[in-house]
Design a protein around this motif. Structure first.
Motif, PDB file in Angstrom:
ATOM      1  N   ARG A 172       0.817  -1.216   0.000  1.00  0.00           N
ATOM      2  CA  ARG A 172       0.000   0.000   0.000  1.00  0.00           C
ATOM      3  C   ARG A 172       0.856   1.274   0.000  1.00  0.00           C
ATOM      4  O   ARG A 172       0.479   2.295   0.545  1.00  0.00           O
ATOM      5  N   GLU A 227      -2.442 -13.768   0.427  1.00  0.00           N
ATOM      6  CA  GLU A 227      -3.152 -12.672   1.099  1.00  0.00           C
ATOM      7  C   GLU A 227      -2.840 -11.335   0.444  1.00  0.00           C
ATOM      8  O   GLU A 227      -3.734 -10.507   0.241  1.00  0.00           O
ATOM      9  N   GLN A 228      -1.560 -11.093   0.127  1.00  0.00           N
ATOM     10  CA  GLN A 228      -1.190  -9.823  -0.500  1.00  0.00           C
ATOM     11  C   GLN A 228      -1.845  -9.664  -1.869  1.00  0.00           C
ATOM     12  O   GLN A 228      -2.378  -8.601  -2.175  1.00  0.00           O
ATOM     13  N   GLY A 245      -4.501 -11.058  -2.944  1.00  0.00           N
ATOM     14  CA  GLY A 245      -5.945 -10.992  -2.793  1.00  0.00           C
ATOM     15  C   GLY A 245      -6.466  -9.624  -2.405  1.00  0.00           C
ATOM     16  O   GLY A 245      -7.653  -9.354  -2.548  1.00  0.00           O
ATOM     17  N   THR A 246      -5.594  -8.732  -1.934  1.00  0.00           N
ATOM     18  CA  THR A 246      -6.036  -7.391  -1.541  1.00  0.00           C
ATOM     19  C   THR A 246      -5.841  -6.350  -2.631  1.00  0.00           C
ATOM     20  O   THR A 246      -6.293  -5.219  -2.472  1.00  0.00           O
ATOM     21  N   GLU A 271      -6.237  -3.934  -5.610  1.00  0.00           N
ATOM     22  CA  GLU A 271      -7.353  -3.287  -6.292  1.00  0.00           C
ATOM     23  C   GLU A 271      -7.018  -3.132  -7.766  1.00  0.00           C
ATOM     24  O   GLU A 271      -5.872  -3.249  -8.180  1.00  0.00           O
ATOM     25  N   ARG A 315      -7.826 -11.194  -7.158  1.00  0.00           N
ATOM     26  CA  ARG A 315      -9.266 -11.109  -7.404  1.00  0.00           C
ATOM     27  C   ARG A 315      -9.502 -10.366  -8.724  1.00  0.00           C
ATOM     28  O   ARG A 315      -8.611  -9.723  -9.260  1.00  0.00           O
TER      29      ARG A 315
END
Length: 184
Positions: A56, A80-81, A83-84, A86, A113
């Motif tokens: 981020r 996890e990284q 998947g976040t 944007e 995603r």
């Protein structure tokens, strides 16, 4: 060029610190009027861009990695990284990349995603070598860049499309990347 409170890497080849240059470049174009940034990185540039996004340290409307490798050169990315993240994501590699980038592209694509796209191109070239004349990846990768950035102007909408005409034997030979951006 400043790095908005983040110290730039200073120039030497410190792969694990290259992400700071990505943040600096993003700050640079935003300071000149860009409202949305699209990151396209090859090899270390792909990993540095992905790190900047995953931590981020910056925001991007879209991200394209070409020949990035997981668990290498000071970078280690998790499900996890990814998947976040944007925005639109494009993962590209040659099928027989000698550094294992095709495996990373598939893994990252699985973890990310939507919207997302995977393009595994024929050949064994890595990173920017995929653009060298004579490489089987050169034409499809340039087509991807020309369609996504050139012929359509600066990325007009946030979407990925894979034209059927460039899928051969189950291998994707190009994609269209589009995301909102501003000419600077």
């Amino acid at each position: 060029m400043g790095c908005s409170g983040v110290e730039c890497s200073g120039g030497p080849d410190d792969y694990a610190a290259s992400w700071k240059d990505v943040v600096g470049a993003s700050d640079f174009v935003r300071a000149r009027g860009a409202t949305d940034v699209v990151l396209i990185g090859a090899s270390i540039g792909a990993m540095a861009s992905l790190h900047a996004l995953a931590t981020r340290s910056l925001e991007a409307a879209a991200f394209s990695e070409i020949g990035g490798v997981n668990h290498a050169s000071g970078y280690d990315f998790s499900r996890e990284q990814l998947g976040t993240l944007e925005g639109a994501k494009l993962f590209v590699s040659s099928a027989h990349d000698t550094y294992g980038a095709a495996d990373a592209a598939r893994e990252w694509h699985d973890w990310a995603r939507k919207p997302k796209q995977l393009a595994i191109l024929p050949g064994n070239a890595h990173g920017t070598d995929m653009l060298v004349d004579g490489q089987p990846t050169a034409e499809p990768l340039m087509e991807l860049v020309e369609i996504g950035l050139g012929r359509r102007g600066v990325l007009a909408q946030l979407a990925f499309q894979l034209p059927d005409a460039i899928v051969k034997d189950g291998v994707q030979h190009g994609c269209l990347l589009a995301a909102p951006a501003v000419r600077v």
